[in-house]
Write an enzyme that holds these catalytic residues in place. Sequence first.
Site, PDB file in Angstrom:
ATOM      1  N   GLU A  35      -8.018  38.103  36.853  1.00 42.55           N
ATOM      2  CA  GLU A  35      -6.716  37.806  36.202  1.00 42.55           C
ATOM      3  C   GLU A  35      -6.481  36.367  35.500  1.00 42.55           C
ATOM      4  OE1 GLU A  35      -7.355  39.367  39.153  1.00 42.55           O
ATOM      5  OE2 GLU A  35      -7.021  41.430  38.457  1.00 42.55           O
TER       6      GLU A  35
ATOM      7  N   CYS B 110     -14.623  32.050  40.347  1.00 45.67           N
ATOM      8  CA  CYS B 110     -15.997  32.051  40.825  1.00 45.67           C
ATOM      9  C   CYS B 110     -16.445  33.542  41.357  1.00 45.67           C
ATOM     10  CB  CYS B 110     -16.086  31.159  42.276  1.00 45.67           C
ATOM     11  SG  CYS B 110     -17.614  31.588  43.031  1.00 45.67           S
TER      12      CYS B 110
ATOM     13  N   HIS C 171     -19.915  45.526  39.498  1.00 47.95           N
ATOM     14  CA  HIS C 171     -18.435  44.600  39.512  1.00 47.95           C
ATOM     15  C   HIS C 171     -18.688  43.463  38.808  1.00 47.95           C
ATOM     16  CE1 HIS C 171     -14.573  46.115  40.667  1.00 47.95           C
ATOM     17  NE2 HIS C 171     -14.137  44.914  40.561  1.00 47.95           N
TER      18      HIS C 171
HETATM   19  C1  DLZ Z   1     -13.120  42.955  43.117  1.00 54.22           C
HETATM   20  C2  DLZ Z   1     -13.819  41.593  42.957  1.00 54.22           C
HETATM   21  C3  DLZ Z   1     -14.999  41.492  43.230  1.00 54.22           C
HETATM   22  C4  DLZ Z   1     -15.989  42.387  44.159  1.00 54.22           C
HETATM   23  N1  DLZ Z   1     -15.521  40.324  43.339  1.00 54.22           N
HETATM   24  C5  DLZ Z   1     -14.955  39.074  42.733  1.00 54.22           C
HETATM   25  C6  DLZ Z   1     -15.633  37.676  42.778  1.00 54.22           C
HETATM   26  O1  DLZ Z   1     -16.639  37.515  43.177  1.00 54.22           O
HETATM   27  N2  DLZ Z   1     -14.745  36.937  42.308  1.00 54.22           N
HETATM   28  C7  DLZ Z   1     -13.467  37.138  42.040  1.00 54.22           C
HETATM   29  O2  DLZ Z   1     -13.041  36.120  41.359  1.00 54.22           O
HETATM   30  N3  DLZ Z   1     -13.048  38.275  42.068  1.00 54.22           N
HETATM   31  C8  DLZ Z   1     -13.652  39.336  42.305  1.00 54.22           C
HETATM   32  N4  DLZ Z   1     -13.015  40.779  42.517  1.00 54.22           N
HETATM   33  C9  DLZ Z   1     -11.415  40.813  42.170  1.00 54.22           C
HETATM   34  C10 DLZ Z   1     -11.450  40.722  40.622  1.00 54.22           C
HETATM   35  O3  DLZ Z   1     -11.487  39.424  40.080  1.00 54.22           O
HETATM   36  C11 DLZ Z   1     -10.055  41.318  40.350  1.00 54.22           C
HETATM   37  O4  DLZ Z   1      -9.118  40.536  41.171  1.00 54.22           O
HETATM   38  C12 DLZ Z   1      -9.924  42.808  40.964  1.00 54.22           C
HETATM   39  O5  DLZ Z   1     -10.829  43.562  40.299  1.00 54.22           O
HETATM   40  C13 DLZ Z   1      -8.266  43.318  40.524  1.00 54.22           C
HETATM   41  O6  DLZ Z   1      -8.267  43.392  39.207  1.00 54.22           O
END
Ligand code: DLZ
Length: 164
Positions: A65, A87, A95
């Site tokens: 986002e 991060c 993912h």
């Molecule tokens: C879903 C997800 C995963 C598995 N890992 C991270 C991460 O390591 N770091 C991070 O900032 N966000 C992660 N997210 C969330 C995604 O950035 C996002 O918020 C969701 O997929 C919803 O769009």
Amino acid sequence: MATKNLSEYDINSIPSAEKMKFGVVVAEWNYEVTGALAQGAVDTLKKHGTKDENISIKHVPGTFELPLGGQFFAEYTDVDAVILLGCVIQGETRHFDFICQGVTQGTTQLNTNYNLPFIFGVLTTDNQQQALDRAGGKLGNKGDEAALTAIKMVQLHRDMEVDG
Ligand code: DLZ
């Protein structure tokens, strides 16, 4: 080759940030890391003269986002640059790749669509320790590096506006 310490720099190479305004977007995922990145970025901006009231911090759920958070700053505020802090830590699924791709492309698009610097302060690591090492740990702080880049880009923008 040794990894560069992200917080080491030539202080004389950084222009004054006294008259600059910054937006900072921070991802809530891995907040132990991103909160430390934000602290580093804010401390560095202030160290170079940015006033408290000229630093606006907003949070988004995850790194994916960040570009939209950055776009909101461009649309609704008068900041001179936006620092995006996140991060992404490698997990068992793909993912990681999709988030990294999304935030990279999104940030690149913002940089070319708006006449404004959007700084890529995103750690992409294999594990939490690598991230902590770069968020105020033994390899410095990516937030510091992002803040310095933001200051330099705002100055470049101003110089080129005047002199071409
Ligand atoms: C879903 C997800 C995963 C598995 N890992 C991270 C991460 O390591 N770091 C991070 O900032 N966000 C992660 N997210 C969330 C995604 O950035 C996002 O918020 C969701 O997929 C919803 O769009």
